[in-house]
Design a protein around this motif. Structure first.
Motif, PDB file in Angstrom:
ATOM      1  N   ILE A  18       0.869  -1.180   0.000  1.00 17.85           N
ATOM      2  CA  ILE A  18       0.000   0.000   0.000  1.00 17.85           C
ATOM      3  C   ILE A  18       0.904   1.228   0.000  1.00 17.85           C
ATOM      4  CG2 ILE A  18      -1.745   1.305   1.289  1.00 17.85           C
ATOM      5  CD1 ILE A  18      -2.573  -1.378   2.618  1.00 17.85           C
ATOM      6  N   THR A  19       0.828   2.027  -1.067  1.00 16.14           N
ATOM      7  CA  THR A  19       1.674   3.228  -1.160  1.00 16.14           C
ATOM      8  C   THR A  19       0.809   4.467  -1.009  1.00 16.14           C
ATOM      9  OG1 THR A  19       3.137   2.051  -2.684  1.00 16.14           O
ATOM     10  CG2 THR A  19       3.362   4.444  -2.605  1.00 16.14           C
ATOM     11  N   LEU A  20       1.121   5.289  -0.009  1.00 14.57           N
ATOM     12  CA  LEU A  20       0.404   6.548   0.176  1.00 14.57           C
ATOM     13  C   LEU A  20       0.752   7.450  -0.996  1.00 14.57           C
ATOM     14  CD1 LEU A  20       1.101   7.160   3.998  1.00 14.57           C
ATOM     15  CD2 LEU A  20      -0.475   5.554   2.909  1.00 14.57           C
ATOM     16  N   ASN A  21      -0.264   8.126  -1.557  1.00 16.19           N
ATOM     17  CA  ASN A  21      -0.017   8.838  -2.812  1.00 16.19           C
ATOM     18  C   ASN A  21      -0.658  10.228  -2.825  1.00 16.19           C
ATOM     19  OD1 ASN A  21       0.924   9.121  -5.455  1.00 16.19           O
ATOM     20  ND2 ASN A  21      -1.007   8.368  -6.319  1.00 16.19           N
ATOM     21  N   ARG A  22      -0.198  11.063  -1.867  1.00 12.46           N
ATOM     22  CA  ARG A  22      -0.553  12.495  -1.911  1.00 12.46           C
ATOM     23  C   ARG A  22       0.765  13.282  -1.891  1.00 12.46           C
ATOM     24  NH1 ARG A  22      -4.029  15.006   2.400  1.00 12.46           N
ATOM     25  NH2 ARG A  22      -4.597  16.467   0.750  1.00 12.46           N
ATOM     26  N   PRO A  23       1.574  13.143  -2.939  1.00 12.95           N
ATOM     27  CA  PRO A  23       2.938  13.684  -2.889  1.00 12.95           C
ATOM     28  C   PRO A  23       2.992  15.194  -2.658  1.00 12.95           C
ATOM     29  CG  PRO A  23       2.373  12.960  -5.128  1.00 12.95           C
ATOM     30  CD  PRO A  23       1.295  12.471  -4.226  1.00 12.95           C
ATOM     31  N   ILE A  53       1.921  -7.477   4.616  1.00 14.09           N
ATOM     32  CA  ILE A  53       1.502  -6.206   4.002  1.00 14.09           C
ATOM     33  C   ILE A  53       2.594  -5.169   4.273  1.00 14.09           C
ATOM     34  CG2 ILE A  53      -0.236  -4.356   4.100  1.00 14.09           C
ATOM     35  CD1 ILE A  53      -2.217  -6.551   5.184  1.00 14.09           C
ATOM     36  N   VAL A  54       2.905  -4.367   3.265  1.00 14.42           N
ATOM     37  CA  VAL A  54       3.843  -3.255   3.434  1.00 14.42           C
ATOM     38  C   VAL A  54       3.088  -1.950   3.212  1.00 14.42           C
ATOM     39  CG1 VAL A  54       5.879  -2.084   2.469  1.00 14.42           C
ATOM     40  CG2 VAL A  54       5.870  -4.580   2.703  1.00 14.42           C
ATOM     41  N   ILE A  55       3.248  -1.012   4.144  1.00 14.89           N
ATOM     42  CA  ILE A  55       2.697   0.337   3.950  1.00 14.89           C
ATOM     43  C   ILE A  55       3.870   1.290   3.785  1.00 14.89           C
ATOM     44  CG2 ILE A  55       1.308   2.206   4.952  1.00 14.89           C
ATOM     45  CD1 ILE A  55      -0.316   0.133   6.448  1.00 14.89           C
ATOM     46  N   VAL A  98       2.061  -6.510   9.328  1.00 11.51           N
ATOM     47  CA  VAL A  98       2.134  -5.256   8.555  1.00 11.51           C
ATOM     48  C   VAL A  98       3.479  -4.587   8.820  1.00 11.51           C
ATOM     49  CG1 VAL A  98       1.058  -3.028   8.080  1.00 11.51           C
ATOM     50  CG2 VAL A  98      -0.374  -4.944   8.812  1.00 11.51           C
ATOM     51  N   ILE A  99       4.170  -4.234   7.737  1.00 16.47           N
ATOM     52  CA  ILE A  99       5.478  -3.586   7.849  1.00 16.47           C
ATOM     53  C   ILE A  99       5.362  -2.162   7.336  1.00 16.47           C
ATOM     54  CG2 ILE A  99       7.834  -3.607   6.918  1.00 16.47           C
ATOM     55  CD1 ILE A  99       7.598  -6.656   6.838  1.00 16.47           C
ATOM     56  N   ALA A 100       5.877  -1.195   8.098  1.00 18.35           N
ATOM     57  CA  ALA A 100       5.972   0.188   7.616  1.00 18.35           C
ATOM     58  C   ALA A 100       7.347   0.367   6.995  1.00 18.35           C
ATOM     59  CB  ALA A 100       5.775   1.163   8.776  1.00 18.35           C
TER      60      ALA A 100
END
Ligand SMILES: CC(C)=CC(=O)SCCNC(=O)CCNC(=O)[C@H](O)C(C)(C)COP(=O)(O)OP(=O)(O)OC[C@H]1O[C@@H](n2cnc3c(N)ncnc32)[C@H](O)[C@@H]1OP(=O)(O)O
Length: 258
Positions: A18-23, A53-55, A98-100
């Motif tokens: 899961i990639t956060l995408n508000r650059p 899961i990777v965040i 879950v891995i950050a």
């Protein structure tokens, strides 16, 4: 297929990413983004083809905090009636490890999001902090509680009361992060850790995560009893039979996740 607006999801092998995408906003965590993160994580959690899961965010920012612009419009009654931030807590109900994968800024809600994960793999450029005090508020997504459990009262008080930032070397020494890795490879390194976990038995990694998490909630005696009962229960799985047989037969285990 679910289409998200503020995150990107991708599955590599048995790892859900899961990639956060508000650059442009340094991945500031608004309500929509966090709802999407929780929804994606829950979907991976119920998918037996996903074992970890990777965040992650970007190299510049894991997340620069909860979205201050969104919050600045709200009143006390809004916060209370919406029970603001409560929905984010569903992330810790996810049973899959879950891995950050953290690079750059992990501030406020960004630090709190990382701490909701089970393992934090941090790039050399990662910076952690709980700067809410500078905004006239306090941490609201578990920061005062999880940070204190992670690094102890002395350092947590320092961070929460001054709002100072902690570089990655100090974060590792203090016990906030699991591993520090080169910035150029932090995501690959995190995915490699996730891949290792995902290839182990899924029911057993779920039980192992529950056992470690239990230590944060109960007395030592209760935690040890919980661990022993859960350990006994692993003998009800095919993967315990396979794991021990593989050792005895001097071969790699072939886990069926049953
Ligand atoms: C209240 C609770 C419970 C939790 C919280 O998380 S409160 C927020 C805690 N976080 C912060 O206070 C950090 C806020 N951000 C910064 O201090 C800086 O942005 C920075 C040090 C992380 C980076 O500074 P830099 O000069 O490199 O970049 P900026 O021009 O400041 O930011 C770029 C762009 O992103 C927007 N931004 C950054 N952080 C947030 C945020 N938390 N919420 C909303 N928007 C954020 C920033 O406004 C700018 O966008 P614009 O140019 O469109 O204004």
């Amino acid at each position: 297929m679910t289409t998200f607006e503020t995150i990107i999801t991708e599955q590599r092998g048995r790892v859900g990413i899961i990639t956060l995408n508000r650059p442009k906003a340094l991945n500031a965590l608004n309500s929509q983004l966090m709802a999407e993160v929780v929804s994606a994580a829950q979907a991976y959690d119920t998918d037996p083809s996903v074992g970890a899961i990777v965040i992650t965010g970007s190299e510049r920012a894991f997340a620069a905090g909860a979205d201050i612009k969104e919050m600045s419009e709200k009143t006390y009654v809004d916060m209370l009636s919406e029970d603001f931030f409560s929905a984010w807590g569903h992330l810790v109900e996810v049973r899959t490890p879950v891995i950050a994968a953290v690079a750059g800024f992990a501030l406020g809600g960004g630090c709190e999001l990382a701490m909701m994960c089970d393992i934090i793999i941090a790039a050399e450029n990662a910076v952690f902090g709980q700067p809410e005090i500078n905004l006239g508020v306090i941490p609201g997504i578990g920061g005062s509680q999880r940070l204190t459990r992670a690094i102890g009262k002395a350092k947590a008080m320092d961070m929460v009361l001054t709002g100072r930032r902690m570089k990655v070397e100090e974060a590792e020494r203090a016990g906030l992060v699991s591993r520090v890795v080169p910035t150029e490879s932090y995501l690959d390194d995190a995915i490699a850790v996730a891949t290792t976990i995902s290839e182990l038995s899924l029911p057993i990694t779920i039980l192992a995560k529950q056992a470690v998490n239990r230590s944060q909630e109960v007395s030592l005696a209760e935690g040890i009893l919980f661990e022993r009962r859960v350990f006994h229960s692993t003998f009800a799985t095919d993967d315990q039979t396979e794991g021990m047989a593989a050792f005895v037969e001097k071969r790699d285990a072939n886990f069926s996740h049953r």
